[in-house]
Design a protein around this motif. Sequence first.
Motif, PDB file in Angstrom:
ATOM      1  N   ARG A   1       0.840  -1.187   0.000  1.00 58.27           N
ATOM      2  CA  ARG A   1       0.000   0.000   0.000  1.00 58.27           C
ATOM      3  C   ARG A   1       0.886   1.253   0.000  1.00 58.27           C
ATOM      4  O   ARG A   1       0.884   2.042   0.940  1.00 58.27           O
TER       5      ARG A   1
ATOM      6  N   TYR B   1      -5.435   6.068  -8.412  1.00 63.91           N
ATOM      7  CA  TYR B   1      -4.436   6.045  -7.344  1.00 63.91           C
ATOM      8  C   TYR B   1      -4.252   7.448  -6.777  1.00 63.91           C
ATOM      9  O   TYR B   1      -4.049   8.414  -7.522  1.00 63.91           O
ATOM     10  N   GLN B   2      -4.316   7.571  -5.451  1.00 63.00           N
ATOM     11  CA  GLN B   2      -4.281   8.878  -4.803  1.00 63.00           C
ATOM     12  C   GLN B   2      -2.916   9.253  -4.236  1.00 63.00           C
ATOM     13  O   GLN B   2      -2.747  10.352  -3.706  1.00 63.00           O
TER      14      GLN B   2
ATOM     15  N   HIS C   1      -7.230   0.523  -3.566  1.00 62.82           N
ATOM     16  CA  HIS C   1      -6.576   1.827  -3.565  1.00 62.82           C
ATOM     17  C   HIS C   1      -6.008   2.201  -4.938  1.00 62.82           C
ATOM     18  O   HIS C   1      -5.205   3.135  -5.033  1.00 62.82           O
TER      19      HIS C   1
END
Length: 202
Positions: free
Chosen positions: A20, A49-50, A149
């Motif tokens: 992650r 994706y952040q 994520h």
Amino acid sequence: RRTALPLTPQRMSDLTRLLRPASIALVGASPDATKLAGRPLAYLKRYGYQGRIHPVNPKHAAIDGVACSPSIQALPRDIDLALILLPAHGVVQALEECAQQGVATAISIAGGFAEAGAADEQHKLTAICQRTGIRLVGPNCVGLLHPAHGITATFSSELKNAMPRPGKVALFTQSGALGNSLLQSFNDLGLGLAYWVSTGNE
């Protein structure tokens, strides 16, 4: 120069930076999304994706609106994951530079190591990991995926079609071809996926 530390339960938390990552460097990123080296950036943007994305390519100031670093040495020193998209002859130097830059984990997709009779080159990668503590997935792998994520540190062709929905099942496959086939099955059956890691030559 960092030295390798023993694998302890405390250090297992380092795997969070692999599975992650809050920042991903794409070493050798290509502006051509049809090429293996261009797919990961396109996927990261497509699937939301952040985290921070750092393409590394001295030939380009930016790729698809994302600023490029001219070298690994120009990266910030807090990168969680480097996806090394270079051919085999560039991987040893790139991994060494990543380690010296403080990158926590790396993935090498390149073939041409022990599976092709170049065990000595693969041993160089192992030695870098043991000496510096950087963790490496591969070489000769397809990368990893974390659907919840939007983490697409992979060139998997299945992601051209769809991302598996988030779930609780994790896949760790030595074979990239098998893993890609399973991703297609997950999409076809609507199954949820927590992680997929292609381990390659391990």
